[in-house]
Motif scaffolding. Structure first.
Motif, short mmCIF file in Angstrom:
data_model
loop_
_atom_site.label_atom_id
_atom_site.label_comp_id
_atom_site.label_asym_id
_atom_site.label_seq_id
_atom_site.Cartn_x
_atom_site.Cartn_y
_atom_site.Cartn_z
N GLU A 1 41.30 5.16 12.57
CA GLU A 1 42.37 6.09 12.20
C GLU A 1 42.11 6.82 10.88
O GLU A 1 42.92 7.61 10.42
CB GLU A 1 43.70 5.32 12.06
N PHE B 1 42.13 5.29 8.08
CA PHE B 1 43.14 4.69 7.21
C PHE B 1 42.95 3.18 7.20
O PHE B 1 43.04 2.53 8.25
CB PHE B 1 44.54 5.04 7.72
N GLU C 1 58.54 19.10 4.76
CA GLU C 1 58.64 17.68 4.45
C GLU C 1 59.07 16.85 5.66
O GLU C 1 58.86 15.64 5.68
CB GLU C 1 59.58 17.44 3.26
N GLU D 1 57.57 17.09 8.46
CA GLU D 1 56.26 16.68 8.98
C GLU D 1 55.66 15.57 8.11
O GLU D 1 55.08 14.61 8.61
CB GLU D 1 55.32 17.89 9.01
N LEU D 2 55.84 15.69 6.79
CA LEU D 2 55.30 14.66 5.89
C LEU D 2 56.01 13.33 6.11
O LEU D 2 55.39 12.26 5.99
CB LEU D 2 55.46 15.11 4.44
N SER D 3 57.30 13.37 6.44
CA SER D 3 58.03 12.14 6.71
C SER D 3 57.45 11.44 7.94
O SER D 3 57.30 10.20 7.95
CB SER D 3 59.51 12.46 6.95
N LYS D 4 57.08 12.21 8.96
CA LYS D 4 56.44 11.62 10.16
C LYS D 4 55.11 10.97 9.78
O LYS D 4 54.77 9.89 10.28
CB LYS D 4 56.23 12.69 11.22
N ARG D 5 54.35 11.62 8.92
CA ARG D 5 53.05 11.07 8.53
C ARG D 5 53.24 9.77 7.75
O ARG D 5 52.48 8.81 7.93
CB ARG D 5 52.28 12.09 7.68
N MET D 6 54.23 9.77 6.86
CA MET D 6 54.48 8.54 6.10
C MET D 6 54.88 7.40 7.02
O MET D 6 54.44 6.25 6.85
CB MET D 6 55.57 8.79 5.05
N ASP D 7 55.71 7.70 8.03
CA ASP D 7 56.09 6.66 8.99
C ASP D 7 54.87 6.16 9.75
O ASP D 7 54.73 4.94 9.99
CB ASP D 7 57.12 7.21 9.98
N TYR D 8 53.98 7.06 10.13
CA TYR D 8 52.77 6.70 10.86
C TYR D 8 51.89 5.76 10.04
O TYR D 8 51.48 4.69 10.50
CB TYR D 8 52.02 7.98 11.24
N PHE D 9 51.64 6.16 8.79
CA PHE D 9 50.78 5.32 7.94
C PHE D 9 51.47 4.00 7.60
O PHE D 9 50.82 2.96 7.45
CB PHE D 9 50.42 6.07 6.65
#
Length: 443
Positions: free
Chosen positions: A394, A396, A420, A422-430
């Motif tokens: 990934e 990561f 933001e 979209e950034l919230s989705k990325r933070m949830d993913y990581f």
């Protein structure tokens, strides 16, 4: 030097009316005649209540020039029956103050209180301001100071604590029209202005009643018999007043605050208005460009990642084009920022991270993320177990990077607006990947 407290050598009532400026001829004789300041002089206003009580405390009258501070102070003394004394901080020193204090003590012995009006009180230094405290406390004088500057910045805290600050407002266009009509009634003449020129005259006064009456006198003196002036002709007759704006003082901070808050409030029209007012008053456009750059990161941030490049590009365009052409580039930035989705998530996150950094000292980062440039450091465990993120499927690794002493923190919390989301989705993913890695390590 003439005695600053001596009565006028000539009684104005004995002078021909035309020999005195309009502002003096139209000076109100009662508080009911004062134009404007209805928040203080209306039926339930602060000053009306003081008068009704028969007691007057020390006051600081704060507001722009030409809004009636001196007139109101004089009328207050008349209304309550106090002796009125006036000095100016520009022309007075310690010796002058001592003299007026002695006169006030003498008046007090005869049973009459003194209202001491100090014009431009902010021009007295700190020590001179402290000199008022004893005579205020023992009742020798009731101090009424007038200032155009913010009392919070210019007056001693001790003086402010013993006084009530009353804010005088600039006269509205309607107030100025009433004043112009009084001048026409007094002179028996009608201003030779068409409706548009008359509106322009009110605007030129910039909320200053005294300035308006000066302009009225210029128009009467300059217009030819039977001439009717339009706006263009008016501007050739009178000298345009610079707006009340001191780039180092209160006007400057009031307007930049208004610009910032209207952009934050997503109102492009109001933002353009305050932007134009500041330019019109002579503000440095590069100062405005710097403030717009700050707004782009403080109030928009990653909700619209183009906000910062737009603000920087606007500054660069202004530097290339200069005034007035470059001002349009800054106006474009004002509109863009006002309409951009808003987020202070990065601003808040940075403040939070700074607070934790200051409070926790200098704990060692985890050994796993420290470089090991020497054999000794490698042998001590520097970098031991580090996983190169690009080697994972990934991209990561999910390793823990906070010092153990602090533990995991979350400073950045994106909003559900603009990019933001979209950034919230990325933070949830990581976050899910990090949790999965930890659970795998504990099994």
């Amino acid at each position: 030097m003439a005695d600053l407290f001596a009565p006028d050598p000539v009684d104005p009532a004995d002078e021909p009316a035309g020999a005195r400026p309009l502002a003096d001829q139209l000076r109100p004789k009662t508080l009911d005649e004062v134009i404007g300041q209805t928040h203080m002089l209306g039926p339930d206003g602060t000053l009306r209540r003081m008068i009704a009580s028969g007691r007057l405390g020390s006051l600081i009258l704060w507001g722009p020039p030409g809004t009636g501070k001196t007139t109101v102070a004089r009328l207050l003394a008349d209304q309550i029956g106090y002796k009125f004394k006036q000095i100016s901080a520009v022309f007075s020193g310690v010796a002058d103050l001592k003299k007026v204090f002695e006169e006030a003590r003498f008046e007090r012995l005869s049973g009459r209180k003194t209202l001491l009006f100090v014009d431009e009180i902010h021009r007295f230094n700190r020590a001179q301001q402290d000199g008022f405290l004893p005579v205020m406390e023992d009742g020798t004088v009731v101090l009424v100071g007038a200032t155009t500057e913010n009392p919070s910045f210019e007056l001693n805290a001790a003086l402010l604590s013993r006084s009530q600050v009353l804010r005088f407002e600039s006269l509205s266009l309607e107030d100025l029209e009433k004043l112009a009509q009084r001048a026409e009634t007094l002179t028996g003449d009608t201003l030779p202005l068409d409706p548009e020129a008359r509106a322009t005259l009110m605007t030129l006064a910039d909320g200053d009643g005294r300035a308006l009456l000066g302009l009225v006198e210029e128009v009467f003196a300059s217009a030819k018999p039977g001439e009717m002036l339009d706006s263009a002709a008016l501007l050739t007759v009178v000298q345009r007043r610079a707006p009340i704006y001191d780039k180092a003082q209160d006007g400057h901070y009031n307007l930049i605050s208004a610009l910032h808050k209207t952009i934050r409030g997503s109102d492009p029209d109001a933002a353009l208005y305050y932007f134009a007012r500041m330019l019109d008053a002579g503000e440095d456009p590069l100062f405005l460009a710097r403030r717009l750059i700050r707004m782009s990161v403080e109030d928009i941030g990653l909700a619209d990642p183009q906000a910062l490049p737009q603000a920087v590009a606007g500054r660069d365009a202004y530097q290339m084009l200069g005034s007035p052409e470059g001002e349009l580039a800054l106006a474009q930035v004002v509109v863009y920022l006002a309409l951009a989705p808003k987020s202070n998530a990065v601003y808040t996150a940075f403040k939070g991270a700074t607070s934790v950094a200051k409070a926790t000292g200098s704990p060692m980062p985890p050994m796993v993320i420290l470089n090991a440039p020497t054999k000794m450091m490698k042998g001590a465990g520097y970098g031991d177990g580090y996983v190169y993120d690009h080697d994972t499927p990934e991209g990561f690794s999910g390793q823990e990077y906070f010092p153990e002493k602090i533990g995991r923190q979350q400073f950045y919390q994106p909003v559900e607006r603009g990019f933001e989301r979209e950034l919230s989705k990325r933070m949830d993913y990581f976050g899910r990947l990090r949790t999965a890695r930890r659970e795998g390590e504990t099994k």
